[in-house]
Design a protein around this motif. Structure first.
Motif, PDB file in Angstrom:
ATOM      1  N   LEU A  26       3.693  -3.459  -8.386  1.00 26.45           N
ATOM      2  CA  LEU A  26       3.425  -2.740  -7.148  1.00 26.45           C
ATOM      3  C   LEU A  26       2.697  -3.670  -6.196  1.00 26.45           C
ATOM      4  O   LEU A  26       1.896  -4.503  -6.601  1.00 26.45           O
ATOM      5  N   ALA A  27       2.979  -3.517  -4.915  1.00 28.86           N
ATOM      6  CA  ALA A  27       2.205  -4.207  -3.885  1.00 28.86           C
ATOM      7  C   ALA A  27       2.160  -3.303  -2.668  1.00 28.86           C
ATOM      8  O   ALA A  27       3.191  -2.768  -2.255  1.00 28.86           O
ATOM      9  N   VAL A  28       0.975  -3.106  -2.122  1.00 25.72           N
ATOM     10  CA  VAL A  28       0.791  -2.283  -0.935  1.00 25.72           C
ATOM     11  C   VAL A  28      -0.109  -3.042   0.027  1.00 25.72           C
ATOM     12  O   VAL A  28      -1.182  -3.512  -0.367  1.00 25.72           O
ATOM     13  N   VAL A  29       0.323  -3.174   1.280  1.00 24.10           N
ATOM     14  CA  VAL A  29      -0.505  -3.799   2.308  1.00 24.10           C
ATOM     15  C   VAL A  29      -0.478  -2.901   3.540  1.00 24.10           C
ATOM     16  O   VAL A  29       0.587  -2.448   3.962  1.00 24.10           O
ATOM     17  N   GLU A  30      -1.655  -2.673   4.099  1.00 24.90           N
ATOM     18  CA  GLU A  30      -1.774  -1.818   5.284  1.00 24.90           C
ATOM     19  C   GLU A  30      -2.468  -2.595   6.388  1.00 24.90           C
ATOM     20  O   GLU A  30      -3.484  -3.255   6.148  1.00 24.90           O
ATOM     21  N   CYS A  31      -1.923  -2.525   7.603  1.00 29.05           N
ATOM     22  CA  CYS A  31      -2.518  -3.180   8.763  1.00 29.05           C
ATOM     23  C   CYS A  31      -2.581  -2.187   9.913  1.00 29.05           C
ATOM     24  O   CYS A  31      -1.581  -1.551  10.244  1.00 29.05           O
ATOM     25  N   THR A  32      -3.747  -2.038  10.531  1.00 26.82           N
ATOM     26  CA  THR A  32      -3.913  -1.124  11.649  1.00 26.82           C
ATOM     27  C   THR A  32      -3.531  -1.815  12.960  1.00 26.82           C
ATOM     28  O   THR A  32      -3.349  -3.035  13.014  1.00 26.82           O
ATOM     29  N   HIS A  33      -3.473  -1.024  14.032  1.00 27.63           N
ATOM     30  CA  HIS A  33      -3.145  -1.581  15.346  1.00 27.63           C
ATOM     31  C   HIS A  33      -4.223  -2.551  15.819  1.00 27.63           C
ATOM     32  O   HIS A  33      -3.971  -3.426  16.648  1.00 27.63           O
ATOM     33  N   SER A  34      -5.451  -2.422  15.282  1.00 26.69           N
ATOM     34  CA  SER A  34      -6.527  -3.357  15.622  1.00 26.69           C
ATOM     35  C   SER A  34      -6.598  -4.518  14.637  1.00 26.69           C
ATOM     36  O   SER A  34      -7.564  -5.280  14.636  1.00 26.69           O
ATOM     37  N   LEU A  35      -5.571  -4.631  13.797  1.00 22.37           N
ATOM     38  CA  LEU A  35      -5.416  -5.716  12.821  1.00 22.37           C
ATOM     39  C   LEU A  35      -6.475  -5.677  11.732  1.00 22.37           C
ATOM     40  O   LEU A  35      -6.995  -6.709  11.297  1.00 22.37           O
ATOM     41  N   GLY A  36      -6.803  -4.464  11.289  1.00 21.99           N
ATOM     42  CA  GLY A  36      -7.611  -4.283  10.091  1.00 21.99           C
ATOM     43  C   GLY A  36      -6.696  -4.272   8.880  1.00 21.99           C
ATOM     44  O   GLY A  36      -5.694  -3.552   8.837  1.00 21.99           O
ATOM     45  N   LEU A  37      -7.039  -5.074   7.876  1.00 23.42           N
ATOM     46  CA  LEU A  37      -6.133  -5.340   6.762  1.00 23.42           C
ATOM     47  C   LEU A  37      -6.751  -4.896   5.443  1.00 23.42           C
ATOM     48  O   LEU A  37      -7.936  -5.116   5.186  1.00 23.42           O
ATOM     49  N   VAL A  78       2.721 -13.358  -7.919  1.00 23.04           N
ATOM     50  CA  VAL A  78       2.255 -12.109  -7.313  1.00 23.04           C
ATOM     51  C   VAL A  78       1.335 -12.403  -6.127  1.00 23.04           C
ATOM     52  O   VAL A  78       1.415 -11.756  -5.085  1.00 23.04           O
ATOM     53  N   THR A  79       0.464 -13.393  -6.285  1.00 24.47           N
ATOM     54  CA  THR A  79      -0.396 -13.808  -5.173  1.00 24.47           C
ATOM     55  C   THR A  79       0.435 -14.219  -3.975  1.00 24.47           C
ATOM     56  O   THR A  79       0.141 -13.858  -2.827  1.00 24.47           O
ATOM     57  N   ARG A  80       1.503 -14.971  -4.219  1.00 24.61           N
ATOM     58  CA  ARG A  80       2.353 -15.438  -3.127  1.00 24.61           C
ATOM     59  C   ARG A  80       3.030 -14.264  -2.416  1.00 24.61           C
ATOM     60  O   ARG A  80       2.984 -14.158  -1.193  1.00 24.61           O
ATOM     61  N   TYR A  81       3.653 -13.361  -3.185  1.00 22.64           N
ATOM     62  CA  TYR A  81       4.346 -12.233  -2.551  1.00 22.64           C
ATOM     63  C   TYR A  81       3.356 -11.324  -1.815  1.00 22.64           C
ATOM     64  O   TYR A  81       3.654 -10.832  -0.716  1.00 22.64           O
ATOM     65  N   PHE A  82       2.210 -11.087  -2.411  1.00 21.06           N
ATOM     66  CA  PHE A  82       1.191 -10.228  -1.803  1.00 21.06           C
ATOM     67  C   PHE A  82       0.716 -10.816  -0.478  1.00 21.06           C
ATOM     68  O   PHE A  82       0.622 -10.121   0.546  1.00 21.06           O
ATOM     69  N   GLY A  83       0.418 -12.114  -0.465  1.00 18.56           N
ATOM     70  CA  GLY A  83      -0.035 -12.771   0.762  1.00 18.56           C
ATOM     71  C   GLY A  83       1.043 -12.816   1.828  1.00 18.56           C
ATOM     72  O   GLY A  83       0.761 -12.641   3.021  1.00 18.56           O
ATOM     73  N   GLU A  84       2.288 -13.032   1.417  1.00 18.49           N
ATOM     74  CA  GLU A  84       3.384 -13.051   2.390  1.00 18.49           C
ATOM     75  C   GLU A  84       3.584 -11.669   3.008  1.00 18.49           C
ATOM     76  O   GLU A  84       3.819 -11.547   4.213  1.00 18.49           O
ATOM     77  N   LEU A  85       3.478 -10.625   2.190  1.00 17.10           N
ATOM     78  CA  LEU A  85       3.564  -9.260   2.732  1.00 17.10           C
ATOM     79  C   LEU A  85       2.428  -8.994   3.715  1.00 17.10           C
ATOM     80  O   LEU A  85       2.627  -8.340   4.736  1.00 17.10           O
ATOM     81  N   ALA A  86       1.224  -9.495   3.403  1.00 16.82           N
ATOM     82  CA  ALA A  86       0.085  -9.308   4.306  1.00 16.82           C
ATOM     83  C   ALA A  86       0.374  -9.938   5.668  1.00 16.82           C
ATOM     84  O   ALA A  86       0.072  -9.359   6.715  1.00 16.82           O
ATOM     85  N   CYS A  87       0.978 -11.114   5.666  1.00 10.57           N
ATOM     86  CA  CYS A  87       1.319 -11.777   6.937  1.00 10.57           C
ATOM     87  C   CYS A  87       2.345 -10.963   7.719  1.00 10.57           C
ATOM     88  O   CYS A  87       2.217 -10.802   8.942  1.00 10.57           O
ATOM     89  N   VAL A  88       3.356 -10.442   7.034  1.00 10.83           N
ATOM     90  CA  VAL A  88       4.369  -9.634   7.719  1.00 10.83           C
ATOM     91  C   VAL A  88       3.737  -8.366   8.287  1.00 10.83           C
ATOM     92  O   VAL A  88       4.051  -7.935   9.404  1.00 10.83           O
ATOM     93  N   ALA A  89       2.817  -7.750   7.528  1.00 12.88           N
ATOM     94  CA  ALA A  89       2.135  -6.543   8.013  1.00 12.88           C
ATOM     95  C   ALA A  89       1.372  -6.835   9.299  1.00 12.88           C
ATOM     96  O   ALA A  89       1.355  -6.017  10.228  1.00 12.88           O
ATOM     97  N   VAL A  90       0.760  -8.016   9.384  1.00 17.26           N
ATOM     98  CA  VAL A  90       0.044  -8.390  10.606  1.00 17.26           C
ATOM     99  C   VAL A  90       1.037  -8.614  11.752  1.00 17.26           C
ATOM    100  O   VAL A  90       0.764  -8.230  12.905  1.00 17.26           O
ATOM    101  N   PHE A  91       2.183  -9.227  11.468  1.00 15.59           N
ATOM    102  CA  PHE A  91       3.218  -9.369  12.504  1.00 15.59           C
ATOM    103  C   PHE A  91       3.554  -8.015  13.113  1.00 15.59           C
ATOM    104  O   PHE A  91       3.578  -7.841  14.337  1.00 15.59           O
ATOM    105  N   VAL A  92       3.809  -7.039  12.253  1.00 14.68           N
ATOM    106  CA  VAL A  92       4.207  -5.721  12.729  1.00 14.68           C
ATOM    107  C   VAL A  92       3.031  -5.018  13.399  1.00 14.68           C
ATOM    108  O   VAL A  92       3.177  -4.386  14.451  1.00 14.68           O
ATOM    109  N   GLY A  93       1.835  -5.133  12.802  1.00 18.76           N
ATOM    110  CA  GLY A  93       0.651  -4.503  13.379  1.00 18.76           C
ATOM    111  C   GLY A  93       0.339  -5.014  14.768  1.00 18.76           C
ATOM    112  O   GLY A  93      -0.072  -4.242  15.652  1.00 18.76           O
ATOM    113  N   THR A  94       0.559  -6.297  14.997  1.00 18.59           N
ATOM    114  CA  THR A  94       0.316  -6.878  16.320  1.00 18.59           C
ATOM    115  C   THR A  94       1.215  -6.246  17.378  1.00 18.59           C
ATOM    116  O   THR A  94       0.830  -6.134  18.543  1.00 18.59           O
TER     117      THR A  94
END
Length: 314
Positions: free
Chosen positions: A97-108, A50-66
């Protein structure tokens, strides 16, 4: 590629950096989550997968947020499929469940849940089995227009990377390759995208860059300074590395917001909760924070409201 200040950045820093190959029509991006990931994981103990999937999703969210061209946010959400009870009764929703949110200013910010002990099935075939027939959705919100767009990302691979590679291939019409890693100490990612004229500039360039990048290790993704990482992977290539964009935790305590929510519930309902439990507890799962209100604090909420109403009439 000349040395730059990224090698002097703290190993705990969190940032996104884009780069391009000067002689190829190929672009890339590297994500490094250090302190922002530690804040996200503080007080949380998830199973290793779960840690792995959660962290990988966080990285993808930052890709998209950027890549957001407007103020707003991107939200990635996994919801596990409904399951049957052990007795074969009515279906119920898995707690996975896993939810990750990233803003346009890269707030995670974000959260994950692995499911109750009776529901948790250890994956044997990776990410697709963990999701278990559930959904992976990406929502992009435009704060300026108020519009919101949601896409369902097909669970079409055995990993988070494979799912989003296929999604970006189709949505952006650009061949994409992702390498993702996440451990309790940090998370990191590398992305390559083949631009439209890549084959014209070098027919073998894309295959060569994919092959070179495939040697990247989890430890390198998580902790190696980005300029050193790119030099190690693409030693013979001329790379332009752009300025880093910092990633930060987007969690702050907002007691006034919680108080307003409680006031909207009404005094009678809150006093019923107090009578049963002795206090009112509000849990912010996305930021892993608790707000506790004893009887005096609840009474003060409505006394403050009366004072405000009185002042407004003066």
């Amino acid at each position: 590629m000349p040395a730059d200040r990224s090698s002097q950045l703290s190993s705990h820093a969190s940032y996104s950096r884009r780069f391009t190959f000067e002689d190829l029509d190929i672009r890339g991006q590297v994500i490094r989550l250090g302190d922002a990931w530690q804040t996200l994981m503080r007080g949380r103990t998830y199973p290793e997968d779960v840690t792995r999937y959660f962290g990988e999703l966080a990285c993808v969210a930052v890709f998209v947020g950027t890549g957001l061209k407007h103020p707003g946010r991107v939200t990635l959400q996994i919801q596990g499929a409904s399951t049957k009870t052990a007795e074969g009764g009515a279906s119920k929703r898995s707690a996975k469940l896993a939810v990750v949110e990233c803003t346009h200013s890269l707030g995670l910010r974000g959260m994950a849940a692995s499911g109750g002990e009776e529901e948790l099935v250890k994956p044997t075939d990776g990410f697709a089995e963990w999701v278990g027939g559930g959904t992976l959705a990406m929502t992009v919100q435009n704060s300026d227009s108020g519009q919101m767009y949601q896409s369902i990302v097909p669970i079409s691979g055995l990993s988070v990377a494979e799912c989003f590679e296929h999604y970006f291939d189709q949505s952006e019409q650009l061949p994409t390759h992702l390498w993702l890693a996440a451990t309790p100490r940090g998370a990191g990612a590398l992305m390559l995208q083949k631009l439209p004229k890549a084959d014209e500039r070098d027919a073998d360039g894309w295959a060569r860059m994919e092959m070179l990048a495939s040697s990247v290790t989890e430890a390198e993704l998580v902790s190696m300074p980005i300029d050193l990482l790119l030099r190690r992977l693409f030693a013979e290539e001329d790379i332009r590395l752009y300025e880093p964009k910092g990633v930060h935790s987007n969690c702050t305590r907002d007691e006034e917001k919680v108080k307003n929510v409680l006031r909207s519930l009404g005094r009678e309902e809150l006093e019923g909760t107090l009578a049963e439990y002795g206090e009112v507890i509000v849990k912010d799962d996305m930021c892993n924070q608790e707000y506790r209100f004893d009887p005096a604090a609840i009474a003060a909420l409505f006394d403050e409201n009366k004072v405000d109403e009185k002042d407004s009439k003066v």
